[in-house]
Design a protein around this motif. Structure first.
Motif, short mmCIF file in Angstrom:
data_model
loop_
_atom_site.label_atom_id
_atom_site.label_comp_id
_atom_site.label_asym_id
_atom_site.label_seq_id
_atom_site.Cartn_x
_atom_site.Cartn_y
_atom_site.Cartn_z
N VAL A 17 0.95 -1.27 0.13
CA VAL A 17 -0.06 0.04 0.03
C VAL A 17 0.90 1.48 -0.07
CG1 VAL A 17 -1.73 1.49 1.40
CG2 VAL A 17 -2.02 -1.01 1.05
N LEU A 18 2.08 1.21 0.87
CA LEU A 18 2.61 2.63 1.15
C LEU A 18 3.60 2.61 -0.35
CD1 LEU A 18 4.12 2.13 4.52
CD2 LEU A 18 2.40 3.83 3.76
N HIS A 19 4.02 1.55 -1.01
CA HIS A 19 4.74 1.72 -2.24
C HIS A 19 3.87 2.20 -3.34
CE1 HIS A 19 7.87 -1.50 -0.84
NE2 HIS A 19 8.11 -0.46 -0.61
N ALA A 20 2.62 1.73 -3.23
CA ALA A 20 1.88 2.06 -4.42
C ALA A 20 1.38 3.76 -4.35
CB ALA A 20 0.48 1.41 -4.49
N ALA A 21 1.38 3.99 -3.04
CA ALA A 21 0.90 5.48 -2.65
C ALA A 21 1.93 6.27 -2.96
CB ALA A 21 0.44 5.70 -1.22
N ARG A 22 3.22 5.91 -2.59
CA ARG A 22 4.40 6.91 -2.88
C ARG A 22 4.58 6.98 -4.59
NH1 ARG A 22 8.15 3.79 1.66
NH2 ARG A 22 7.19 5.03 3.57
N ALA A 23 4.51 5.83 -5.21
CA ALA A 23 4.57 5.74 -6.41
C ALA A 23 3.69 6.87 -7.24
CB ALA A 23 4.49 4.50 -7.13
N ALA A 24 2.45 6.70 -6.65
CA ALA A 24 1.45 7.76 -7.38
C ALA A 24 1.61 9.19 -6.60
CB ALA A 24 0.15 7.21 -7.15
N ARG A 25 2.69 9.41 -5.69
CA ARG A 25 2.75 10.54 -5.02
C ARG A 25 1.48 11.21 -4.22
NH1 ARG A 25 6.97 14.10 -8.88
NH2 ARG A 25 8.66 12.38 -8.87
N ARG A 26 0.84 10.37 -3.73
CA ARG A 26 -0.58 10.69 -2.90
C ARG A 26 -0.44 9.89 -1.54
NH1 ARG A 26 -3.22 6.22 -3.63
NH2 ARG A 26 -3.06 4.96 -5.45
N ASP A 27 -1.37 10.30 -0.70
CA ASP A 27 -1.77 9.43 0.53
C ASP A 27 -2.24 8.28 0.13
OD1 ASP A 27 -0.71 11.64 2.09
OD2 ASP A 27 -2.68 12.50 2.41
N ALA A 28 -1.95 7.20 1.03
CA ALA A 28 -2.69 5.79 0.97
C ALA A 28 -4.11 6.01 1.30
CB ALA A 28 -1.92 4.84 1.44
N GLY A 29 -4.93 5.03 0.65
CA GLY A 29 -6.24 5.24 0.79
C GLY A 29 -6.90 3.56 0.94
N LEU A 30 -8.21 3.72 1.15
CA LEU A 30 -8.79 2.44 1.24
C LEU A 30 -8.67 1.58 0.12
CD1 LEU A 30 -10.45 0.50 3.11
CD2 LEU A 30 -12.40 1.57 2.43
N ASP A 31 -8.87 2.22 -1.26
CA ASP A 31 -8.60 1.32 -2.31
C ASP A 31 -7.39 0.86 -2.52
OD1 ASP A 31 -11.29 2.18 -3.03
OD2 ASP A 31 -10.88 3.73 -4.38
N ASP A 32 -6.37 1.52 -1.93
CA ASP A 32 -4.89 0.97 -2.26
C ASP A 32 -5.03 -0.42 -1.12
OD1 ASP A 32 -3.72 2.66 -3.79
OD2 ASP A 32 -3.96 4.27 -1.99
N LEU A 33 -5.54 -0.47 -0.11
CA LEU A 33 -5.56 -1.41 0.81
C LEU A 33 -6.41 -2.66 0.10
CD1 LEU A 33 -4.80 -2.82 3.44
CD2 LEU A 33 -6.92 -1.66 4.57
N LEU A 34 -7.46 -2.52 -0.32
CA LEU A 34 -8.32 -3.45 -0.93
C LEU A 34 -7.68 -3.92 -2.09
CD1 LEU A 34 -11.96 -1.54 -0.95
CD2 LEU A 34 -11.09 -3.46 0.51
#
Length: 226
Positions: free
Chosen positions: A20-37
Motif C-alpha cells: 500500500v505504501l509503495h503504491a501511494a508513494r509511486a503515485a505521489r499521494r496518500d494511501a487510501g482504502l482502495d489501495d488496501l483493498l
C-alpha cells in the motif's frame, strides 16, 4: 478486515502495508482504502473457467468440513501467491489425533479434487499441494506415529517414500481408499452448487491448469485451487 479472513497472519498484514505504501508513494499521494483493498484482494485476471474450477474446488472442501460436523470459518477464491483459494474451519485439531482423525483430515484435503471430478468431469492440477499434504500426513501416520500396520518409527517418513516400498504402498493404498470410498457424493456437491451463481460461469472443458499452489494449518485447506 473481513476480506482478509481469519487466516491472515501478521506477516500478511506487513506485506500488504508495504504494498500500500509503495503504491501511494509511486503515485505521489496518500494511501487510501482502495489501495488496501487492492493489496488484500488483488484484481483477478483468471478466466471465468478457471475461477469456476477454484469455486468448485473450495465448495468441495466446504462440503467435507460440514460433513465432518465442523463449522466453516471462511472460504475464498481470492488468489494470493501460489494459492488460488482457501477454506478454513472453526475450531482446533486434536492435540493427539487418532487414525480416524488422520483419515478425516485426509478426506477433507482430497475433497477439492473430488469435487472437480464430480462436478466438472475431471480433476485439474490445482490439488497439487492438497495431495502433497495428504501424502505427508499419511506417511507420518504410517512411518512415524504407528497408525498403520507397523510400529517402526522413521525419522523422516516423507523422505522414506523414495526408497521404502512398503511405506509407499501403504500410503498409496490409503490415498486410493480415501478417494474411492469415504467421500462426498455428486448429489452433495450439486446441491451445494445449485444455490450458487458459479454453476453457469465458464465452460467445463476450459478448466484445466486452473491456478497456480496450498497448506492446512489448524483446520484449514489451501491450494492451487484449494
Amino acid at each position: 478486515m473481513r476480506l482478509a479472513g481469519p487466516g491472515a497472519t501478521p506477516a500478511h498484514t506487513a506485506h500488504w502495508a508495504r504494498d500500500v505504501l509503495h503504491a501511494a508513494r509511486a503515485a505521489r499521494r496518500d494511501a487510501g482504502l482502495d489501495d488496501l483493498l487492492r493489496a488484500v484482494a488483488p484484481p483477478d485476471h483468471r478466466s471465468p473457467a478457471d475461477r469456476r474450477v477454484a469455486a468448485v474446488h473450495e465448495a468441495g472442501h466446504c462440503v467435507a468440513y460440514l460433513d465432518a460436523g465442523l463449522t466453516i470459518a471462511s472460504t475464498s477464491i481470492v488468489a494470493r501467491g501460489d494459492s488460488g483459494g482457501e477454506t478454513r474451519a472453526a475450531g482446533r485439531r486434536p492435540e493427539f489425533p487418532t487414525r480416524a482423525d488422520l483419515d478425516a483430515g485426509v478426506v477433507i484435503l482430497l475433497a477439492g479434487r473430488s469435487a472437480e471430478e464430480v462436478v466438472l468431469g475431471a480433476a485439474s492440477t490445482g490439488a497439487v499441494v492438497d495431495l502433497a499434504m495428504a501424502t505427508r500426513a499419511l506417511a507420518d501416520g504410517h512411518g512415524a506415529h504407528g497408525l498403520g500396520d507397523t510400529l517402526r518409527h522413521r525419522p523422516d517418513p516423507a523422505a522414506s517414500l523414495n526408497f521404502d516400498h512398503g511405506l509407499r504402498g501403504a500410503v498409496e493404498a490409503d490415498l486410493a481408499r480415501l478417494l474411492d470410498r469415504r467421500f462426498l457424493t455428486g448429489d452433495d456437491v450439486a446441491a451445494l452448487l445449485a444455490t450458487s451463481p458459479i454453476r453457469n460461469v465458464g465452460p467445463k472443458d476450459g478448466a484445466k491448469n486452473a491456478m497456480p499452489g496450498p497448506k492446512i494449518r489448524g483446520p484449514k485447506v489451501r491450494g492451487r485451487n484449494s
